[in-house]
Structures are given as structure tokens and as C-alpha cells.
Design a protein around this motif. Structure first.
Motif, PDB file in Angstrom:
ATOM      1  N   VAL A 161     -14.464 -14.982  -8.765  1.00  0.00           N
ATOM      2  CA  VAL A 161     -14.322 -16.099  -7.842  1.00  0.00           C
ATOM      3  C   VAL A 161     -12.920 -16.087  -7.245  1.00  0.00           C
ATOM      4  CG1 VAL A 161     -16.056 -17.493  -9.021  1.00  0.00           C
ATOM      5  CG2 VAL A 161     -13.670 -17.618  -9.763  1.00  0.00           C
ATOM      6  N   SER A 162     -12.681 -16.967  -6.284  1.00  0.00           N
ATOM      7  CA  SER A 162     -11.395 -16.969  -5.575  1.00  0.00           C
ATOM      8  C   SER A 162     -10.212 -17.078  -6.530  1.00  0.00           C
ATOM      9  CB  SER A 162     -11.358 -18.114  -4.568  1.00  0.00           C
ATOM     10  OG  SER A 162     -12.292 -17.918  -3.531  1.00  0.00           O
ATOM     11  N   GLU A 163     -10.312 -17.961  -7.518  1.00  0.00           N
ATOM     12  CA  GLU A 163      -9.199 -18.140  -8.450  1.00  0.00           C
ATOM     13  C   GLU A 163      -8.920 -16.847  -9.225  1.00  0.00           C
ATOM     14  OE1 GLU A 163     -11.221 -22.128  -7.855  1.00  0.00           O
ATOM     15  OE2 GLU A 163     -11.812 -20.035  -8.071  1.00  0.00           O
ATOM     16  N   GLU A 164      -9.975 -16.108  -9.566  1.00  0.00           N
ATOM     17  CA  GLU A 164      -9.792 -14.840 -10.294  1.00  0.00           C
ATOM     18  C   GLU A 164      -9.171 -13.787  -9.384  1.00  0.00           C
ATOM     19  OE1 GLU A 164      -9.868 -13.265 -14.046  1.00  0.00           O
ATOM     20  OE2 GLU A 164     -10.632 -15.243 -13.459  1.00  0.00           O
ATOM     21  N   LEU A 165      -9.624 -13.732  -8.132  1.00  0.00           N
ATOM     22  CA  LEU A 165      -9.059 -12.771  -7.183  1.00  0.00           C
ATOM     23  C   LEU A 165      -7.589 -13.079  -6.903  1.00  0.00           C
ATOM     24  CD1 LEU A 165     -11.985 -12.306  -4.626  1.00  0.00           C
ATOM     25  CD2 LEU A 165     -11.278 -10.790  -6.475  1.00  0.00           C
ATOM     26  N   GLN A 166      -7.220 -14.337  -6.897  1.00  0.00           N
ATOM     27  CA  GLN A 166      -5.825 -14.709  -6.707  1.00  0.00           C
ATOM     28  C   GLN A 166      -4.967 -14.176  -7.858  1.00  0.00           C
ATOM     29  OE1 GLN A 166      -5.184 -18.927  -6.356  1.00  0.00           O
ATOM     30  NE2 GLN A 166      -3.123 -18.683  -5.539  1.00  0.00           N
ATOM     31  N   THR A 167      -5.486 -14.291  -9.089  1.00  0.00           N
ATOM     32  CA  THR A 167      -4.780 -13.755 -10.252  1.00  0.00           C
ATOM     33  C   THR A 167      -4.645 -12.242 -10.156  1.00  0.00           C
ATOM     34  OG1 THR A 167      -5.558 -15.560 -11.668  1.00  0.00           O
ATOM     35  CG2 THR A 167      -4.865 -13.529 -12.763  1.00  0.00           C
TER      36      THR A 167
ATOM     37  N   GLN B 291      -9.297 -23.269  -2.019  1.00  0.00           N
ATOM     38  CA  GLN B 291      -8.814 -22.104  -2.756  1.00  0.00           C
ATOM     39  C   GLN B 291      -9.230 -20.779  -2.125  1.00  0.00           C
ATOM     40  OE1 GLN B 291     -11.282 -24.064  -3.642  1.00  0.00           O
ATOM     41  NE2 GLN B 291     -12.766 -23.109  -5.012  1.00  0.00           N
ATOM     42  N   THR B 292     -10.078 -20.831  -1.088  1.00  0.00           N
ATOM     43  CA  THR B 292     -10.620 -19.595  -0.509  1.00  0.00           C
ATOM     44  C   THR B 292     -10.127 -19.399   0.916  1.00  0.00           C
ATOM     45  OG1 THR B 292     -12.624 -19.867  -1.848  1.00  0.00           O
ATOM     46  CG2 THR B 292     -12.734 -18.322  -0.006  1.00  0.00           C
ATOM     47  N   PRO B 293      -9.317 -18.366   1.158  1.00  0.00           N
ATOM     48  CA  PRO B 293      -8.871 -18.100   2.530  1.00  0.00           C
ATOM     49  C   PRO B 293     -10.031 -17.673   3.418  1.00  0.00           C
ATOM     50  CG  PRO B 293      -7.743 -16.663   0.934  1.00  0.00           C
ATOM     51  CD  PRO B 293      -8.785 -17.413   0.192  1.00  0.00           C
TER      52      PRO B 293
ATOM     53  N   GLU C   8     -12.216  -7.949   1.796  1.00  0.00           N
ATOM     54  CA  GLU C   8     -11.425  -8.752   2.734  1.00  0.00           C
ATOM     55  C   GLU C   8     -10.736  -9.916   2.020  1.00  0.00           C
ATOM     56  OE1 GLU C   8     -13.297 -10.176   6.228  1.00  0.00           O
ATOM     57  OE2 GLU C   8     -13.704  -8.188   7.055  1.00  0.00           O
ATOM     58  N   LEU C   9     -11.462 -10.549   1.098  1.00  0.00           N
ATOM     59  CA  LEU C   9     -10.894 -11.686   0.396  1.00  0.00           C
ATOM     60  C   LEU C   9      -9.757 -11.239  -0.519  1.00  0.00           C
ATOM     61  CD1 LEU C   9     -11.235 -14.727   0.184  1.00  0.00           C
ATOM     62  CD2 LEU C   9     -12.871 -14.363  -1.677  1.00  0.00           C
ATOM     63  N   LEU C  10      -9.953 -10.128  -1.216  1.00  0.00           N
ATOM     64  CA  LEU C  10      -8.881  -9.582  -2.043  1.00  0.00           C
ATOM     65  C   LEU C  10      -7.665  -9.240  -1.174  1.00  0.00           C
ATOM     66  CD1 LEU C  10      -7.741  -8.506  -4.712  1.00  0.00           C
ATOM     67  CD2 LEU C  10      -8.941  -6.344  -4.256  1.00  0.00           C
ATOM     68  N   GLY C  11      -7.925  -8.640   0.007  1.00  0.00           N
ATOM     69  CA  GLY C  11      -6.844  -8.313   0.929  1.00  0.00           C
ATOM     70  C   GLY C  11      -6.093  -9.550   1.386  1.00  0.00           C
ATOM     71  N   ALA C  12      -6.817 -10.638   1.628  1.00  0.00           N
ATOM     72  CA  ALA C  12      -6.171 -11.883   2.055  1.00  0.00           C
ATOM     73  C   ALA C  12      -5.257 -12.429   0.965  1.00  0.00           C
ATOM     74  CB  ALA C  12      -7.236 -12.911   2.421  1.00  0.00           C
ATOM     75  N   PHE C  13      -5.688 -12.342  -0.280  1.00  0.00           N
ATOM     76  CA  PHE C  13      -4.838 -12.805  -1.378  1.00  0.00           C
ATOM     77  C   PHE C  13      -3.622 -11.895  -1.553  1.00  0.00           C
ATOM     78  CE2 PHE C  13      -8.679 -15.150  -2.947  1.00  0.00           C
ATOM     79  CZ  PHE C  13      -8.096 -16.415  -2.998  1.00  0.00           C
ATOM     80  N   LEU C  14      -3.797 -10.587  -1.355  1.00  0.00           N
ATOM     81  CA  LEU C  14      -2.660  -9.668  -1.435  1.00  0.00           C
ATOM     82  C   LEU C  14      -1.629  -9.978  -0.353  1.00  0.00           C
ATOM     83  CD1 LEU C  14      -4.515  -6.328  -2.250  1.00  0.00           C
ATOM     84  CD2 LEU C  14      -2.773  -7.408  -3.679  1.00  0.00           C
ATOM     85  N   LYS C  15      -2.107 -10.287   0.843  1.00  0.00           N
ATOM     86  CA  LYS C  15      -1.185 -10.624   1.933  1.00  0.00           C
ATOM     87  C   LYS C  15      -0.367 -11.854   1.595  1.00  0.00           C
ATOM     88  CE  LYS C  15      -4.167  -8.531   5.440  1.00  0.00           C
ATOM     89  NZ  LYS C  15      -5.142  -8.775   6.534  1.00  0.00           N
ATOM     90  N   ARG C  16      -0.980 -12.819   0.912  1.00  0.00           N
ATOM     91  CA  ARG C  16      -0.236 -14.000   0.479  1.00  0.00           C
ATOM     92  C   ARG C  16       0.868 -13.634  -0.512  1.00  0.00           C
ATOM     93  NH1 ARG C  16      -4.587 -18.911  -0.690  1.00  0.00           N
ATOM     94  NH2 ARG C  16      -5.223 -19.264   1.482  1.00  0.00           N
ATOM     95  N   GLN C  17       0.698 -12.496  -1.187  1.00  0.00           N
ATOM     96  CA  GLN C  17       1.693 -12.033  -2.158  1.00  0.00           C
ATOM     97  C   GLN C  17       2.689 -11.049  -1.535  1.00  0.00           C
ATOM     98  OE1 GLN C  17       1.953 -13.132  -5.355  1.00  0.00           O
ATOM     99  NE2 GLN C  17       0.247 -14.543  -5.017  1.00  0.00           N
TER     100      GLN C  17
END
Length: 424
Positions: free
Chosen positions: A103-109, A181-183, A217-226
Motif C-alpha cells: 500500500v502507499s504507506e509501505e511504498l513510502q517506507t 497518502q497517495t500521490p 509510477e507510484l514508487l517513482g513518485a515516492f522516490l521523487k519526494r525523497q
């Protein structure tokens, strides 16, 4: 006075029995079994009859998964970052093993840990994301799944984000994420415009690569935030070893989900999540027979393992969620499963006071199976009805069963030798 108390308890016991049995007589396409605290049948009506179990099948899937891996098992997903010697391209490679809770929270981690490790290696840009989703058969469709956009019809996948669903809304014609929580990703916007919605959660359809692209794409969006920029290139390739392949490995990371298997089974039971159940069944099949997991391997696993564990001869299951109308179990068999499920009974939701159970619903099918708690005893029961009944019928039967257990306990207490004597 004591004699009056005994007669009163026995009268209540008999009256509740008559009420329940007369009600069951009106439902010929049904089966029911309740065991008492001594694990003896207290109520039994066509308990051996094979019927469609609907989502009470999830009790079977949950039992097999918990028995096989244990409640503290954690799903894995592999990540590798490699550099191609030919052109210096840096690629993030992901191999999925059917984790149902990416889920989004896990992908953020995951993104946070990857970004930190990449930063230590001086990497701030990824030229592509490669996906290895071969752990499940491509184009896999399990029996009972339909092609609606409903969340409960989400298709299984070795790599999927947010249960292979999107949660979007339209704000004055602009597509936005309906969960903070989901970009929002480019694919999500495209799908949102193609879908007639004001707000809603819907699945990504039978094209599993669409869901896998959304995961990337969602994983990529979280990476960009980092602080890690990610190009739009997403490709599908089996993960290979770097040695001898013209690749230099920069990073290898195996992620274990922050939730244990027990913490995944509990919401599967509470919300009857078909996606989680099917992911578990497919993962069990892949572990037993090797990848890729297929519908045939799931059917083989369910039928062979249950036959071996319980000695059953007459039954049939072909999916782990209970969507197939070809599935057949009896109330007796579900109670057999519940007897083995006792170590994990806390994972079932409380559907009525002191009734902890899994529901099952299809058109013309209503089921309920679980435990009734009476003092310190947990008595297993199963009700299967394959005909039209009121929505709350199964809960009403469960409450009558609860009363039967209470009446029996009261009658037994009043007849104990130490209870005799003067009563003021």
C-alpha cells in the motif's frame, strides 16, 4: 425453588431448540453445525451436505497460510539497482512475490530506504524501472472473478499497489487523489479521465501490466519526494544476476513488509478482501509447485492439501476467496477447519456480541462460520444457506445458537450435585 429453576432452564432450552429447528426446516438448501464446550454436536442440521461456501472459503485459505508460514511471516519484495556497462544507464529492478499489502504507506517506507541507500552511493537519478512479475502467470484470471470495476473484483498480481485499485475523485473536472497518502501519477490521471466517476475506488482491470505500471509510477513518485528523480521508462524483464550480464550492481535490498501475515489475515476476514485471499492462495501454490503460480496450481493445492490434512473425500475448491460458485464445502468441513484455526481465532471479527465469524455472500448464498464465546469456551459453528434469505438471517441464527449454548450451560450447572441443598 431449585426444581422450579431446573424446569425453567430446561423449558428455555427446549423452546429455543424448537424455534431454531422449525426455522431450519424452512431452509432445505442449508447446512448447520454447532459444537458445544465438550466439542460435541449441540445443533446439527444437514451438516454433511455440500453447499456453496462463498467467502467462508477465506477461513480455509487463512488456515492454510497461517499453518504453513506462521502468523509472524512477512512477505518479501526484492529491489536491485544496477548500472549498464554499455551506456552507464542506472536501472531500478523490482521482483515481486505477491505481497498483498504494498500500500502507499509501505511504498513510502521502501522509497525512503532506497533513497537513503542510493544517496550513500552517490546516485540521485534512475533512468528506468524494470519489473519482474513472473512469480504469477501473466494474464491470470481465477475462477469467479468478473470484469467489473468493483474493488472486490481486483485481479491478483505478483506486483500491485493498493490492492490493485485506484481511489480518485473529480474536482471541477480535474482528477485528484482521494487519499492524502497517495500521490497522483500520470497513469492515474489518464485512467481517471477515462472512467466516469465523481469519486470512488475501482480496480485496474484484468490487464495486470496496467496495475504493475501503476505500481512503478507510484514508487517513482515516492522516490521523487525523497530527492531521487526517476525517468518515465518502465519495462518488464526477468531479474538476472549482475555477474556476466554486463551489469554492475550498485544496490541490493530485500524488503519485508511491515505487517505480519496475521496482521494481513485480520483485515482480510473483517472486510472480506478477495484480493488478499487470492494473493495468499497463489503464493501458497507457487511455494508448493514452483513459479509461476497458476489457477490450476491453486486448485491442486487447495484440494490436495485439504484432503491430506483432514482426510476429506467429497469437497471441491478452486479459488481462495470463495468467488467461484463451483466451490463445495459442508458445515461439518468448515467446523473441521475452525477446530484447527483456534490458535488464530482472534483474527476473526466480532459480528455480534461474543460471535466471532467470517461471513459469506453471493447471490442466493448466505453463510457464517466462526466461534461463539460462552464463558471461557469458544464453540465453533458453521451455517451455509444456498437459497434466498433476509440479509440478517445468518446473524439471527448465530444469536439463537448462542442462546442454545447458554441454555445448555445453565441446565448443566443446575444439575450439578453441589447445587443441591436448601435454596433461600
Amino acid at each position: 425453588m431449585l426444581a422450579g429453576l431446573v424446569l425453567s432452564c430446561l423449558a428455555s432450552f427446549t423452546a429455543s431448540a424448537a424455534t431454531l429447528e422449525s426455522e431450519l426446516a424452512k431452509r432445505p438448501a442449508s447446512g448447520l453445525l454447532l459444537l458445544n464446550a465438550a466439542e460435541q454436536p449441540l445443533v446439527s442440521n444437514q451438516a454433511e451436505r455440500l453447499l456453496i461456501p462463498a467467502s467462508t472459503t477465506k477461513l480455509v485459505t487463512g488456515y492454510l497460510a497461517l499453518d504453513h508460514w506462521g502468523r509472524n511471516y512477512r512477505f518479501k519484495t526484492d529491489f536491485r539497482v544496477v548500472r549498464r556497462a554499455s551506456d552507464g544507464t542506472v536501472v531500478l529492478w523490482v521482483k515481486g512475490y505477491g505481497d498483498p499489502f504494498l500500500v502507499s504507506e509501505e511504498l513510502q517506507t521502501i522509497a525512503s530506504r532506497l533513497a537513503s541507500a542510493l544517496g550513500d552511493r552517490g546516485v540521485s537519478h534512475l533512468d528506468a524501472i524494470y519489473l519482474d512479475a513472473g512469480y504469477f502467470q501473466p494474464g491470470l484470471v481465477l475462477p469467479g472473478t468478473t470484469d467489473t470495476l468493483n474493488p472486490y473484483d481486483a485481479h491478483p498480481s505478483a506486483l500491485a499497489a493498493n490492492f490493485n485499485t485506484l481511489f480518485l475523485k473529480s474536482d471541477d473536472g480535474e482528477i485528484v487523489s482521494a487519499e492524502s497518502q497517495t500521490p497522483l501519477t500520470r497513469l492515474a490521471v489518464k485512467i481517471g479521465h477515462e472512467t466516469d466517476l465523481s469519486e470512488g475506488r475501482f480496480n485496474l482491470g484484468p490487464d495486470v501490466r496496467l496495475g504493475q505500471r501503476y505500481f512503478a509510477e507510484l514508487l517513482g513518485a515516492f522516490l521523487k519526494r525523497q530527492g531521487v528523480t526517476v525517468a518515465d521508462d518502465i519495462e518488464w524483464h526477468p531479474m538476472v544476476e549482475a555477474k556476466g550480464s554486463g551489469l554492475r550492481e550498485l544496490l541490493s535490498y530485500r524488503h519485508l513488509n511491515s505487517l505480519t501475515l496475521g496482521e494481513m489475515v485480520a483485515p482480510m476476514m473483517r472486510y472480506s478482501t478477495n484480493f488478499i485471499a487470492n494473493q495468499l492462495a497463489l503464493k501458497l501454490a507457487a511455494d508448493a509447485y514452483g513459479e509461476p503460480a497458476t489457477a490450476d496450481k491453486v486448485k491442486q493445492l487447495l484440494n490436495s492439501r485439504l484432503k491430506r490434512r483432514f482426510g476429506w473425500r467429497d469437497f471441491y475448491l478452486e479459488d481462495g476467496a470463495g468467488l467461484s460458485r463451483e466451490n463445495r464445502l459442508s458445515a461439518r468441513q468448515l467446523v473441521d477447519v475452525l477446530e484447527r484455526f483456534r490458535p488464530w481465532k482472534d483474527l476473526l471479527p466480532e459480528v455480534e456480541p461474543d460471535v466471532y465469524a467470517k461471513t459469506g455472500t453471493l447471490i442466493g448464498v448466505s453463510a457464517l462460520a466462526g466461534y461463539i464465546k460462552n464463558d471461557q469456551a469458544w464453540s465453533p459453528f458453521a451455517l451455509l444457506v444456498n437459497q434466498k434469505v433476509p440479509f440478517h438471517y445468518r446473524n439471527q441464527v448465530a444469536l439463537q445458537l448462542k442462546q442454545r449454548l447458554a441454555d445448555e450451560a445453565a441446565a448443566q450447572l443446575s444439575q450439578r450435585p453441589e447445587s443441591y441443598g436448601s435454596v433461600n
